[in-house]
Design a protein around this motif. Structure first.
Motif, PDB file in Angstrom:
ATOM      1  N   VAL A  19       0.930  -1.133  -0.127  1.00  0.00           N
ATOM      2  CA  VAL A  19       0.047   0.115  -0.078  1.00  0.00           C
ATOM      3  C   VAL A  19       0.914   1.211  -0.085  1.00  0.00           C
ATOM      4  O   VAL A  19       2.054   1.303   0.377  1.00  0.00           O
ATOM      5  N   VAL A  20       0.338   2.357  -0.540  1.00  0.00           N
ATOM      6  CA  VAL A  20       0.907   3.659  -0.301  1.00  0.00           C
ATOM      7  C   VAL A  20       0.184   4.306   0.773  1.00  0.00           C
ATOM      8  O   VAL A  20      -1.006   4.541   0.590  1.00  0.00           O
ATOM      9  N   LEU A  21       1.324   5.018   1.657  1.00  0.00           N
ATOM     10  CA  LEU A  21       0.551   5.707   2.556  1.00  0.00           C
ATOM     11  C   LEU A  21       0.837   7.372   1.911  1.00  0.00           C
ATOM     12  O   LEU A  21       2.015   7.546   1.842  1.00  0.00           O
ATOM     13  N   VAL A  22      -0.276   7.853   2.026  1.00  0.00           N
ATOM     14  CA  VAL A  22      -0.138   9.208   1.621  1.00  0.00           C
ATOM     15  C   VAL A  22      -0.300  10.132   2.880  1.00  0.00           C
ATOM     16  O   VAL A  22      -1.299  10.276   3.574  1.00  0.00           O
ATOM     17  N   ALA A  62      -1.772  11.682  10.356  1.00  0.00           N
ATOM     18  CA  ALA A  62      -1.192  12.155   9.261  1.00  0.00           C
ATOM     19  C   ALA A  62      -1.320  11.625   7.912  1.00  0.00           C
ATOM     20  O   ALA A  62      -1.160  12.083   6.930  1.00  0.00           O
ATOM     21  N   VAL A  63      -1.514  10.211   7.882  1.00  0.00           N
ATOM     22  CA  VAL A  63      -1.730   9.581   6.932  1.00  0.00           C
ATOM     23  C   VAL A  63      -3.331   9.756   6.427  1.00  0.00           C
ATOM     24  O   VAL A  63      -4.351   9.666   6.986  1.00  0.00           O
ATOM     25  N   VAL A  64      -3.307  10.516   5.304  1.00  0.00           N
ATOM     26  CA  VAL A  64      -4.817  11.171   4.812  1.00  0.00           C
ATOM     27  C   VAL A  64      -5.431  10.096   3.663  1.00  0.00           C
ATOM     28  O   VAL A  64      -6.552  10.282   3.653  1.00  0.00           O
ATOM     29  N   ALA A  65      -4.599   9.171   3.146  1.00  0.00           N
ATOM     30  CA  ALA A  65      -5.255   8.263   2.323  1.00  0.00           C
ATOM     31  C   ALA A  65      -4.087   6.870   2.346  1.00  0.00           C
ATOM     32  O   ALA A  65      -2.890   7.024   2.556  1.00  0.00           O
ATOM     33  N   VAL A  66      -4.749   5.788   2.160  1.00  0.00           N
ATOM     34  CA  VAL A  66      -4.134   4.555   1.871  1.00  0.00           C
ATOM     35  C   VAL A  66      -4.397   4.129   0.588  1.00  0.00           C
ATOM     36  O   VAL A  66      -5.668   3.689   0.236  1.00  0.00           O
ATOM     37  N   GLU A  67      -3.475   3.775  -0.399  1.00  0.00           N
ATOM     38  CA  GLU A  67      -3.696   3.455  -1.710  1.00  0.00           C
ATOM     39  C   GLU A  67      -3.171   2.155  -1.898  1.00  0.00           C
ATOM     40  O   GLU A  67      -1.897   1.729  -1.653  1.00  0.00           O
TER      41      GLU A  67
END
Length: 104
Positions: free
Chosen positions: A60-63, A96-101
């Motif tokens: 996953v990508v932590l945004v 602080a992580v506003v999205a997980v892609e």
């Protein structure tokens, strides 16, 4: 508005961090304590960063919103004259992580 920074990781490590309240993995196989900082990428740098994760599934990508970190983001090159990457010298609060892609 500050540009978001991105961190590629295994979903299981992110889930463990959510339970703990902070994320402390620097990069594949290395913790914040071992490395001294957490590696991040810009959106443009992410495909190059992904090569360090070859062979791993369920990434996953932590945004992350830098304004929610409470600590500065430092842009540094791995070698003199090289491309600068965002680094964070401390744990990442999960809020602080506003999205997980998903990363495919």
């Amino acid at each position: 508005m500050t540009e978001h920074i991105l961190h590629l990781t295994e979903r299981s490590l992110w889930e463990a961090a959510r339970a703990k309240g902070t994320y402390e993995i620097s990069t594949r196989g290395r913790t914040l304590q071992e490395e001294g900082f957490i590696h991040f990428s810009t959106r443009a740098q992410l495909p190059g960063t992904a090569r360090f994760f070859d062979g791993l599934d369920d990434l996953v990508v932590l945004v992350v919103d830098p304004e929610r970190l409470g600590i500065p983001v430092t842009y540094e090159a791995p070698e003199p004259g090289g491309e600068e990457f965002p680094h964070v010298y401390g744990p990442i609060p999960v809020d602080a992580v506003v999205a997980v892609e998903p990363w495919t």
